[in-house]
Design a protein around this motif. Structure first.
Motif, PDB file in Angstrom:
ATOM      1  N   ASN A  36       0.840  -1.195   0.000  1.00  0.00           N
ATOM      2  CA  ASN A  36       0.000   0.000   0.000  1.00  0.00           C
ATOM      3  C   ASN A  36       0.873   1.243   0.000  1.00  0.00           C
ATOM      4  N   ILE A  37       0.290   2.319  -0.450  1.00  0.00           N
ATOM      5  CA  ILE A  37       0.959   3.619  -0.465  1.00  0.00           C
ATOM      6  C   ILE A  37       0.071   4.600   0.280  1.00  0.00           C
ATOM      7  N   THR A  38       0.646   5.298   1.246  1.00  0.00           N
ATOM      8  CA  THR A  38      -0.085   6.334   1.970  1.00  0.00           C
ATOM      9  C   THR A  38       0.277   7.692   1.391  1.00  0.00           C
ATOM     10  N   LEU A  39      -0.718   8.438   0.977  1.00  0.00           N
ATOM     11  CA  LEU A  39      -0.505   9.740   0.371  1.00  0.00           C
ATOM     12  C   LEU A  39      -0.643  10.824   1.433  1.00  0.00           C
ATOM     13  N   SER A  40       0.384  11.633   1.571  1.00  0.00           N
ATOM     14  CA  SER A  40       0.332  12.775   2.480  1.00  0.00           C
ATOM     15  C   SER A  40       0.236  14.031   1.635  1.00  0.00           C
ATOM     16  N   THR A  41      -0.925  14.633   1.623  1.00  0.00           N
ATOM     17  CA  THR A  41      -1.160  15.774   0.741  1.00  0.00           C
ATOM     18  C   THR A  41      -0.997  17.087   1.496  1.00  0.00           C
ATOM     19  N   GLY A  42      -0.402  18.049   0.836  1.00  0.00           N
ATOM     20  CA  GLY A  42      -0.292  19.392   1.391  1.00  0.00           C
ATOM     21  C   GLY A  42      -1.331  20.306   0.768  1.00  0.00           C
ATOM     22  N   THR A  43      -1.656  21.366   1.450  1.00  0.00           N
ATOM     23  CA  THR A  43      -2.693  22.271   0.971  1.00  0.00           C
ATOM     24  C   THR A  43      -2.157  23.694   0.934  1.00  0.00           C
ATOM     25  N   CYS A  44      -2.287  24.331  -0.219  1.00  0.00           N
ATOM     26  CA  CYS A  44      -1.984  25.761  -0.292  1.00  0.00           C
ATOM     27  C   CYS A  44      -3.084  26.508   0.467  1.00  0.00           C
ATOM     28  N   GLU A  45      -2.724  27.519   1.198  1.00  0.00           N
ATOM     29  CA  GLU A  45      -3.718  28.189   2.028  1.00  0.00           C
ATOM     30  C   GLU A  45      -3.485  29.694   2.051  1.00  0.00           C
ATOM     31  N   PHE A  46      -4.510  30.394   2.454  1.00  0.00           N
ATOM     32  CA  PHE A  46      -4.408  31.826   2.723  1.00  0.00           C
ATOM     33  C   PHE A  46      -5.534  32.185   3.686  1.00  0.00           C
ATOM     34  N   ASP A  47      -5.373  33.288   4.362  1.00  0.00           N
ATOM     35  CA  ASP A  47      -6.381  33.701   5.326  1.00  0.00           C
ATOM     36  C   ASP A  47      -7.649  34.136   4.602  1.00  0.00           C
ATOM     37  N   ASN A  48      -8.796  33.795   5.184  1.00  0.00           N
ATOM     38  CA  ASN A  48     -10.057  34.303   4.642  1.00  0.00           C
ATOM     39  C   ASN A  48      -9.998  35.823   4.586  1.00  0.00           C
ATOM     40  N   LYS A  49     -10.497  36.379   3.513  1.00  0.00           N
ATOM     41  CA  LYS A  49     -10.360  37.822   3.319  1.00  0.00           C
ATOM     42  C   LYS A  49     -11.695  38.457   2.999  1.00  0.00           C
ATOM     43  N   ASN A  50     -11.966  39.553   3.672  1.00  0.00           N
ATOM     44  CA  ASN A  50     -13.121  40.392   3.384  1.00  0.00           C
ATOM     45  C   ASN A  50     -12.672  41.548   2.511  1.00  0.00           C
ATOM     46  N   VAL A  51     -13.376  41.818   1.451  1.00  0.00           N
ATOM     47  CA  VAL A  51     -13.059  42.948   0.575  1.00  0.00           C
ATOM     48  C   VAL A  51     -14.142  44.010   0.768  1.00  0.00           C
ATOM     49  N   PRO A  52     -13.849  45.097   1.493  1.00  0.00           N
ATOM     50  CA  PRO A  52     -14.853  46.154   1.682  1.00  0.00           C
ATOM     51  C   PRO A  52     -15.157  46.836   0.353  1.00  0.00           C
ATOM     52  N   MET A  53     -16.367  46.673  -0.138  1.00  0.00           N
ATOM     53  CA  MET A  53     -16.754  47.264  -1.415  1.00  0.00           C
ATOM     54  C   MET A  53     -17.309  48.679  -1.257  1.00  0.00           C
ATOM     55  N   GLY A  54     -17.648  49.049  -0.013  1.00  0.00           N
ATOM     56  CA  GLY A  54     -18.183  50.385   0.219  1.00  0.00           C
ATOM     57  C   GLY A  54     -19.625  50.514  -0.256  1.00  0.00           C
TER      58      GLY A  54
ATOM     59  N   ARG B 127     -15.311  44.928  -8.412  1.00  0.00           N
ATOM     60  CA  ARG B 127     -16.161  46.116  -8.505  1.00  0.00           C
ATOM     61  C   ARG B 127     -17.595  45.681  -8.802  1.00  0.00           C
ATOM     62  N   TYR B 128     -18.539  46.596  -8.563  1.00  0.00           N
ATOM     63  CA  TYR B 128     -19.936  46.362  -8.928  1.00  0.00           C
ATOM     64  C   TYR B 128     -20.150  46.728 -10.393  1.00  0.00           C
ATOM     65  N   VAL B 129     -20.942  45.922 -11.096  1.00  0.00           N
ATOM     66  CA  VAL B 129     -21.310  46.235 -12.480  1.00  0.00           C
ATOM     67  C   VAL B 129     -22.807  46.010 -12.646  1.00  0.00           C
TER      68      VAL B 129
END
Length: 241
Positions: free
Chosen positions: A64-82, A217-219
């Protein structure tokens, strides 16, 4: 020599990240190269089942082969649209709002590369490492997946969340918020489609961090305009070879 190559199947998930292989057999058989070899009278030997051959060795491969997967990540981000007062945009209310910065920093785990080979330890029938990783990871791809309906995938426009404002959508484009305020941006985000953001090889064992410029942006879309909260959500999926 038996070489086992592991292929990644798109969309296929494996519970526990373990791949089991059990019972396939490898046969090494000799066969005459000319009519002068008097092997035709020999019976089939071993499990080869190939006419006029002599089996020198066989092996049943399992494990058997055990796969150890890595994950690219970033912090959740709020974009204030005003706030955007559509009453100031003329009778057709068709002007988009100013671009807002929706850039993010992507952090990927150590790149372990691929191309390692191994050899069999005959004393305990296990596979031991024989060579180092030979090929570096590369080609960082990013996919933007909206949680709401896609209105125009050629221009990167998606619908707002239901229950709020109507008659407008959110447009995403690659690049900083300082890009020109033209109706059709130079690099709209094409939803649900991977786009290559880097091609350079990633040094084996090193992490990869990338700052990705994106704007929102809003359209104006179809239908009557109704005021209210104007929000939307996207998911960012990143991977590399």
């Amino acid at each position: 020599m038996i070489r086992v190559i592991l292929w990644k199947l798109p969309g296929a998930e494996n519970p526990g990240n373990v791949i089991n292989f059990d019972g396939f057999q490898v046969v090494n058989a000799l066969q005459p190269v000319s009519g002068s070899d008097n092997w035709g009278s020999l019976p089939n030997n071993g499990p080869s089942l190939i006419s006029n051959t002599f089996t020198t060795n066989t092996a049943v491969v399992s494990g058997n082969i055990t796969l150890s997967t890595g994950t690219c990540e970033f912090d959740n981000k709020n974009v204030p649209m005003g706030s955007y007062d559509v009453s100031l945009q003329g009778a057709d209310r068709g002007a988009p709002s100013p671009w807002k910065d929706a850039s993010f920093t992507l952090k990927c785990p150590p790149a372990m590369g691929y191309g390692r080979t191994g050899s069999v330890n005959t004393s305990n029938n296990t596979v031991s490492s024989r060579t180092a990783v030979t090929t570096s990871n590369r080609n960082l791809n990013i996919k933007v997946v909206p949680r709401s309906e896609v209105i125009d995938n050629t221009q990167g426009i998606m619908a707002l969340n239901s229950g709020g404002a109507e008659g407008y959508g959110i447009q995403l484009a690659w690049g900083s918020s300082a890009q020109p305020a033209v109706l059709n941006p130079a690099q709209p985000v094409i939803f649900n489609t991977p786009i290559q953001r880097a091609t350079a090889a990633i040094a084996i064992g090193s992490t990869y961090t990338s700052f990705v410029y994106m704007s929102a942006r809003y359209v104006r879309t179809e239908g009557d305009v109704q005021a209210g909260p104007a929000n939307a959500v996207v998911e960012i999926i990143a991977n590399y070879n």
